[in-house]
Scaffold this active site. Structure first.
Site, PDB file in Angstrom:
ATOM      1  N   GLU A  58     -35.228 -35.034  32.215  1.00  0.00           N
ATOM      2  CA  GLU A  58     -35.088 -34.611  30.817  1.00  0.00           C
ATOM      3  C   GLU A  58     -34.098 -35.476  30.029  1.00  0.00           C
ATOM      4  O   GLU A  58     -34.383 -35.866  28.896  1.00  0.00           O
ATOM      5  CB  GLU A  58     -34.649 -33.135  30.760  1.00  0.00           C
ATOM      6  CG  GLU A  58     -34.603 -32.615  29.336  1.00  0.00           C
ATOM      7  CD  GLU A  58     -34.042 -31.196  29.211  1.00  0.00           C
ATOM      8  OE1 GLU A  58     -33.494 -30.658  30.199  1.00  0.00           O
ATOM      9  OE2 GLU A  58     -34.156 -30.636  28.111  1.00  0.00           O
ATOM     10  N   HIS A  69     -35.460 -41.500  16.891  1.00  0.00           N
ATOM     11  CA  HIS A  69     -35.047 -40.724  15.711  1.00  0.00           C
ATOM     12  C   HIS A  69     -33.866 -41.372  14.992  1.00  0.00           C
ATOM     13  O   HIS A  69     -33.726 -41.233  13.777  1.00  0.00           O
ATOM     14  CB  HIS A  69     -34.729 -39.289  16.134  1.00  0.00           C
ATOM     15  CG  HIS A  69     -35.949 -38.502  16.492  1.00  0.00           C
ATOM     16  ND1 HIS A  69     -36.189 -37.216  16.046  1.00  0.00           N
ATOM     17  CD2 HIS A  69     -37.032 -38.827  17.250  1.00  0.00           C
ATOM     18  CE1 HIS A  69     -37.356 -36.797  16.526  1.00  0.00           C
ATOM     19  NE2 HIS A  69     -37.878 -37.750  17.268  1.00  0.00           N
ATOM     20  N   ASP A  70     -33.014 -42.071  15.745  1.00  0.00           N
ATOM     21  CA  ASP A  70     -31.901 -42.792  15.114  1.00  0.00           C
ATOM     22  C   ASP A  70     -32.437 -44.010  14.355  1.00  0.00           C
ATOM     23  O   ASP A  70     -32.162 -44.194  13.170  1.00  0.00           O
ATOM     24  CB  ASP A  70     -30.916 -43.236  16.204  1.00  0.00           C
ATOM     25  CG  ASP A  70     -29.692 -43.916  15.630  1.00  0.00           C
ATOM     26  OD1 ASP A  70     -29.099 -43.378  14.670  1.00  0.00           O
ATOM     27  OD2 ASP A  70     -29.305 -44.992  16.143  1.00  0.00           O
ATOM     28  N   ASP A 210     -48.226 -35.598  29.599  1.00  0.00           N
ATOM     29  CA  ASP A 210     -49.213 -36.102  30.567  1.00  0.00           C
ATOM     30  C   ASP A 210     -48.878 -35.517  31.931  1.00  0.00           C
ATOM     31  O   ASP A 210     -47.873 -34.811  32.077  1.00  0.00           O
ATOM     32  CB  ASP A 210     -49.322 -37.644  30.569  1.00  0.00           C
ATOM     33  CG  ASP A 210     -48.165 -38.351  31.271  1.00  0.00           C
ATOM     34  OD1 ASP A 210     -47.228 -37.676  31.737  1.00  0.00           O
ATOM     35  OD2 ASP A 210     -48.199 -39.598  31.348  1.00  0.00           O
TER      36      ASP A 210
HETATM   37  C1  HEM Z   1     -44.822 -41.645  15.616  1.00  0.00           C
HETATM   38  C2  HEM Z   1     -44.891 -40.382  15.697  1.00  0.00           C
HETATM   39  C3  HEM Z   1     -44.198 -39.455  16.664  1.00  0.00           C
HETATM   40  C4  HEM Z   1     -44.245 -38.122  16.585  1.00  0.00           C
HETATM   41  C5  HEM Z   1     -44.968 -37.295  15.542  1.00  0.00           C
HETATM   42  C6  HEM Z   1     -43.486 -37.603  17.697  1.00  0.00           C
HETATM   43  C7  HEM Z   1     -43.272 -36.276  17.956  1.00  0.00           C
HETATM   44  C8  HEM Z   1     -42.657 -35.758  19.080  1.00  0.00           C
HETATM   45  C9  HEM Z   1     -42.470 -34.351  19.352  1.00  0.00           C
HETATM   46  C10 HEM Z   1     -42.870 -33.225  18.422  1.00  0.00           C
HETATM   47  C11 HEM Z   1     -41.873 -34.246  20.552  1.00  0.00           C
HETATM   48  C12 HEM Z   1     -41.474 -32.940  21.261  1.00  0.00           C
HETATM   49  C13 HEM Z   1     -40.058 -32.560  20.883  1.00  0.00           C
HETATM   50  C14 HEM Z   1     -39.706 -31.189  21.423  1.00  0.00           C
HETATM   51  O1  HEM Z   1     -40.404 -30.233  21.096  1.00  0.00           O
HETATM   52  O2  HEM Z   1     -38.726 -31.084  22.182  1.00  0.00           O
HETATM   53  C15 HEM Z   1     -41.665 -35.582  21.055  1.00  0.00           C
HETATM   54  C16 HEM Z   1     -41.088 -35.867  22.251  1.00  0.00           C
HETATM   55  C17 HEM Z   1     -40.756 -37.135  22.628  1.00  0.00           C
HETATM   56  N1  HEM Z   1     -40.929 -38.283  21.891  1.00  0.00           N
HETATM   57 FE1  HEM Z   1     -42.022 -38.480  20.226  1.00  0.00          FE
HETATM   58  N2  HEM Z   1     -42.997 -38.644  18.436  1.00  0.00           N
HETATM   59  C18 HEM Z   1     -43.388 -39.804  17.831  1.00  0.00           C
HETATM   60  C19 HEM Z   1     -43.049 -41.071  18.235  1.00  0.00           C
HETATM   61  C20 HEM Z   1     -42.176 -41.347  19.260  1.00  0.00           C
HETATM   62  C21 HEM Z   1     -41.617 -42.635  19.526  1.00  0.00           C
HETATM   63  C22 HEM Z   1     -41.890 -43.873  18.696  1.00  0.00           C
HETATM   64  C23 HEM Z   1     -40.802 -42.504  20.623  1.00  0.00           C
HETATM   65  C24 HEM Z   1     -39.971 -43.525  21.320  1.00  0.00           C
HETATM   66  C25 HEM Z   1     -40.143 -44.794  21.201  1.00  0.00           C
HETATM   67  C26 HEM Z   1     -40.905 -41.123  21.051  1.00  0.00           C
HETATM   68  C27 HEM Z   1     -40.323 -40.631  22.189  1.00  0.00           C
HETATM   69  C28 HEM Z   1     -40.416 -39.314  22.601  1.00  0.00           C
HETATM   70  C29 HEM Z   1     -39.932 -38.835  23.881  1.00  0.00           C
HETATM   71  C30 HEM Z   1     -39.354 -39.684  25.010  1.00  0.00           C
HETATM   72  C31 HEM Z   1     -40.121 -37.456  23.880  1.00  0.00           C
HETATM   73  C32 HEM Z   1     -39.768 -36.469  25.003  1.00  0.00           C
HETATM   74  C33 HEM Z   1     -38.372 -35.931  24.856  1.00  0.00           C
HETATM   75  C34 HEM Z   1     -38.042 -34.985  25.990  1.00  0.00           C
HETATM   76  O3  HEM Z   1     -38.891 -34.687  26.817  1.00  0.00           O
HETATM   77  O4  HEM Z   1     -36.880 -34.533  26.025  1.00  0.00           O
HETATM   78  N3  HEM Z   1     -41.717 -40.455  20.189  1.00  0.00           N
HETATM   79  N4  HEM Z   1     -42.159 -36.479  20.136  1.00  0.00           N
END
Ligand code: HEM
Length: 356
Positions: A58, A69-70, A210
């Site tokens: 995690e 996000h940063d 996944d």
């Molecule tokens: C472009 C559109 C994107 C959307 C709409 C999006 C949205 C989200 C959302 C809603 C989550 C779940 C957050 C939660 O409920 O805790 C998530 C998780 C995550 N996102 Fe994205 N994301 C995007 C792009 C990215 C990008 C560009 C990265 C990194 C390069 C990224 C890395 C991650 C990772 C690693 C998680 C898992 C975090 C965890 O398991 O603690 N995402 N994302």
């Protein structure tokens, strides 16, 4: 920064007197091209043992997420923050209140004291930390990694982080405004290979995107291409198309990118080629970590980022019970080949990512 400098720097000249890059030998014997990188060796080791506990779990996942996000708090036109500068921690009272940053507080609470203890900026903690986090995830590429970011001076405003319920066009426009084309957006989404959700559907916290969330493989691209099912129950997600795999959560935006004519072929190309996915992700992620930064003021310490173990499989497979017939074909120019194998055994529920 309050580091002790452990490096002895020696500058040498080539056989014909041409200057070669200065090298430094760190206290642990590692030879680096810039002594500054010696200071980040103990930081790297503390990240691995104290923050990530040696796993692609995690905290490693969340560090890659906070890096996005940063950094995305930036606009080519100006006025939307300074990018990969650590502002999400420096100005957490402002940025963590934004809805799109829900859940980021947990990793920010880990990284803030860590950065202070190690004497590094919040920007370096986030972006150097993200590269170290990836090194724990089998299959992940090494991302070019710079250090030396100063403190953030302004917060990013609300609205820079895409929302999973935004239409594809809005997300692509937002990402283009920050400097990323549609292929780079899909490449960055390889990060959803090591991801789970907490905030979209709190009843099923830590449900992964996944079936292999501890590996940086291309399963996410294949599994999001599987024909979905309607979200069960009467809650707020009624009517949404969800992953057909029990226990797995599909973001609406990922489902849409896999099926949109502008992005479906790139999406499918990654489902079919893990090496290509890793290579394109590394390039896009390196670029993301430099958003709003000037490399002239930074030092490249990529050489101290460990290489991740290879993923157990070099190619995506169909989870048990699924076959080529379950693929929802969206790329108009290349049919999904029928060559990929199906995992043996009965269908099982995808396990949640354990809390750290
Ligand atoms: C472009 C559109 C994107 C959307 C709409 C999006 C949205 C989200 C959302 C809603 C989550 C779940 C957050 C939660 O409920 O805790 C998530 C998780 C995550 N996102 Fe994205 N994301 C995007 C792009 C990215 C990008 C560009 C990265 C990194 C390069 C990224 C890395 C991650 C990772 C690693 C998680 C898992 C975090 C965890 O398991 O603690 N995402 N994302």
């Amino acid at each position: 920064m309050f580091f002790a400098l452990f490096a002895a720097v020696s500058i040498s000249a080539g056989a014909f007197g041409a200057a070669v890059a200065p090298r430094a030998t760190c206290s642990d014997g590692t030879v680096v091209s810039n002594a500054v990188c010696c200071n980040f060796i103990p930081v790297r080791d503390a990240f691995i043992s104290d923050v990530f506990e040696g796993t692609c779990g995690e905290n490693a996942h969340s560090t890659v997420r906070i890096a996005f996000h940063d950094a995305i708090g930036f606009s080519k036109a100006g006025g939307k923050g300074n990018g990969a500068d650590g502002s999400i921690i420096q100005f957490e009272d402002t940025e963590l209140a934004f809805e799109a940053n829900a859940g980021i507080d947990e990793i920010a609470d880990e990284l803030r004291p860590f950065a202070q203890q190690q004497g590094i900026s919040f920007g370096d903690a986030i972006h150097f930390g993200s590269s170290v986090a990836l090194s724990l995830c089998p299959g992940a590429p090494v991302v070019q990694t710079f250090v030396g970011r100063g403190n953030a001076t302004i917060p990013a405003p609300d609205g820079t982080v895409p929302d999973p319920f935004d239409p594809v066009t809005s997300i692509l426009n937002r990402m283009a405004d920050a400097g990323f084309n549609s292929d780079e957006v899909i490449a960055l989404l390889a990060s959803h290979s090591i991801a789970a959700q907490d905030e979209i559907e709190p009843a099923i916290q830590r449900s992964p995107f996944d079936s292999t969330p501890a590996q940086f493989d291309n399963q996410v691209f294949l599994e999001v291409q599987l024909r979905g099912v309607l979200f069960p129950g009467n809650g707020s997600h009624q009517g949404e198309v969800q992953s057909p795999l029990p226990g797995e959560f599909r973001l609406q935006s990922d489902g849409a990118f896999a099926r949109d004519s502008r992005t479906a072929c790139t999406w499918q190309s990654f489902a079919l080629n893990q090496a290509l996915m890793a290579q394109k992700f590394a390039a896009a992620m390196g670029k993301l970590s430099l958003t709003g930064q000037n490399t002239a003021n930074l030092v490249d310490c990529t050489e101290i980022i460990p290489k991740a173990a290879p993923a157990p499989r070099s190619q995506a497979f169909f989870p048990a019970g699924k076959t080529h017939n379950d693929i929802e074909q969206a790329c108009a120019t290349q049919a999904f080949p029928s060559t990929l194998s199906t995992q043996a055994g009965a269908t099982t529920s995808v396990a949640r990512v354990p809390e750290q």
